[in-house]
Design an enzyme around this catalytic site. Structure first.
Site, short mmCIF file in Angstrom:
data_model
loop_
_atom_site.label_atom_id
_atom_site.label_comp_id
_atom_site.label_asym_id
_atom_site.label_seq_id
_atom_site.Cartn_x
_atom_site.Cartn_y
_atom_site.Cartn_z
N TYR A 55 0.85 -1.19 0.00
CA TYR A 55 0.00 0.00 0.00
C TYR A 55 0.89 1.24 0.00
CZ TYR A 55 -3.16 3.65 1.55
OH TYR A 55 -3.88 4.80 1.61
N GLU B 145 -3.04 7.50 -4.61
CA GLU B 145 -2.90 6.23 -3.89
C GLU B 145 -2.70 5.06 -4.85
OE1 GLU B 145 -5.77 4.75 -0.48
OE2 GLU B 145 -6.39 3.82 -2.37
#
Ligand code: GDP
Ligand code: MN
Length: 368
Positions: free
Chosen positions: A101, A189
């Site tokens: 992530y 992201e």
């Protein structure tokens, strides 16, 4: 403003971030063709602007390419968390070894961009924070200094990824900050950033552009097909169009209308400092809605000038084919001039929002 995955991926790729090969399609037949071009198992990904798309059924992995058309058809028929699926991204299916992530977002209280990264990607950051809070690396970027490649590598090292891939993960974090800065993002992201035999790449891409900076991101507006006017516009089931300058005033106008028994057909906030042209476009937009019987224009000029509003309204009335009654409440900056323009054109106006709302409802009722 949230950007679709396919556009975000193009942007990420443009700054050097590897992404899987893919093709955007609008029909099941195009999906089939795209999959043939890719020539191996694919992931069909609904291009919707909702989070948790995978879990909601918006991503289908297809190993047998003869099933692509049917599976795509199914996706095109479905709604993902209420959003209809109009486009699919046909992407090579990835043989994922691990999922990381990485995100950069604006931390408002710290007034700095923050990098968050974890070796445990795939799940969303909220879940990650609940389950593995100590596995999230947080790093604040000083906006007054240059963000340097070694700092990005340091983040990758702290994530705990295998040492052989630290340089690659670091360079992706570095490139992600280039995206963040160049495109005025509030969030950039990659979740998951995947580790495969073919290398490390962004399997997903999320990009949210700061609405206040959107005017200078014309390239994105063009790819995403976003119209120029940035009205806050919501269609509602009633028959009186409510237009106001500022969300608060527009909402009060709607409340006032309801109070007198009227039903709003729109919430349309033209924003602060709307130009004559903007006001004309807002008027055209509501008049073109055939459910609208009456327009209630509620303006208390601050940065918006009442004379611009008056001229904007007149321009539309001159050009419009539909004869929709308009109730105008016009006060604030340059009100004398604005009211004079209206009066000269033979249009009446109100200065009290309450009176105007009442009048709009009365006219609407009298039309049956
Ligand atoms: P999201 O649900 O909108 O965040 O969509 P993602 O693109 O992040 O996909 C959700 C999950 O699908 C990922 O975390 C992966 O675990 C899984 N997945 C499995 N195979 C693939 C693949 O080939 N490509 C992609 N993008 N995701 C895959
Ligand atoms: Mn994702």
């Amino acid at each position: 403003m949230r950007i679709h995955e396919h556009t975000a991926k193009k942007i990420f790729q443009g700054e050097g971030i590897p992404v899987p090969s893919s093709q955007l399609v609008k029909t099941p037949q195009e999906a089939e063709k795209a999959a043939k071009n890719i020539g191996k198992p694919v992931a069909l990904k609904a291009q919707v602007l909702v989070g948790g798309r995978g879990k909601a059924g918006g991503i289908k992995l297809v190993d047998d390419l003869s099933q692509v058309c049917e599976t795509a058809e199914e996706l095109f028929r479905s709604k993902i968390k209420g959003e209809p699926v109009k486009k699919l991204l046909v992407e090579e299916k990835l043989d994922i070894k691990s999922e990381f992530y990485v995100s950069i977002s604006m931390d408002r209280s710290a007034r700095k961009p923050i990098v968050m990264a974890s070796m445990n990607g795939g799940m969303d950051i909220e879940e990650l924070a609940r389950e593995n809070p100590d596995k999230i690396v947080k790093y604040y970027i000083n906006p007054l200094e240059e963000f340097l490649p070694y700092q990005a590598r340091e983040i990758a090292r702290k994530m705990g990824v295998e040492s052989s891939i630290i340089p690659k993960v670091g360079s992706i974090i570095f490139d992600l900050f280039k995206v963040f800065k160049k495109y005025d993002a509030t969030i950039a992201e990659i979740n998951p950033l995947v580790y495969t035999d073919e290398g490390i790449m962004a399997a997903d891409a999320k990009l949210i552009i700061d609405d206040d900076a959107f005017y200078r991101q014309k390239k994105i507006a063009k790819i995403e097909n976003i119209p120029k006017d940035e009205f806050a516009y919501v269609k509602l089931p009633g028959n009186i169009a409510v237009i106001g300058n500022g969300a608060g005033l527009t909402l009060s106008g709607m409340d006032m209308l309801k109070l007198f028994g009227g039903e709003p057909a729109t919430f349309l906030d033209i924003g602060g400092g709307a130009s004559e042209e903007n006001i004309s476009r807002a008027m055209e937009l509501v008049i073109s809605n055939e459910h609208v019987k009456v327009v209630f224009l509620n303006v208390l000029g601050g940065i918006t000038r009442a004379d611009d509003v008056a001229r904007g309204v007149l321009n539309v009335l001159k050009a419009s084919e539909r004869d929709v009654p308009i109730v105008i409440r016009l006060t604030g900056t340059n009100e004398d001039e604005g009211q004079r323009i209206l009066a000269e054109a033979g249009l009446s106006f109100e200065t009290s929002m309450e009176e105007a709302a009442k009048k709009a409802v009365n006219i609407c009722n009298s039309m049956g």
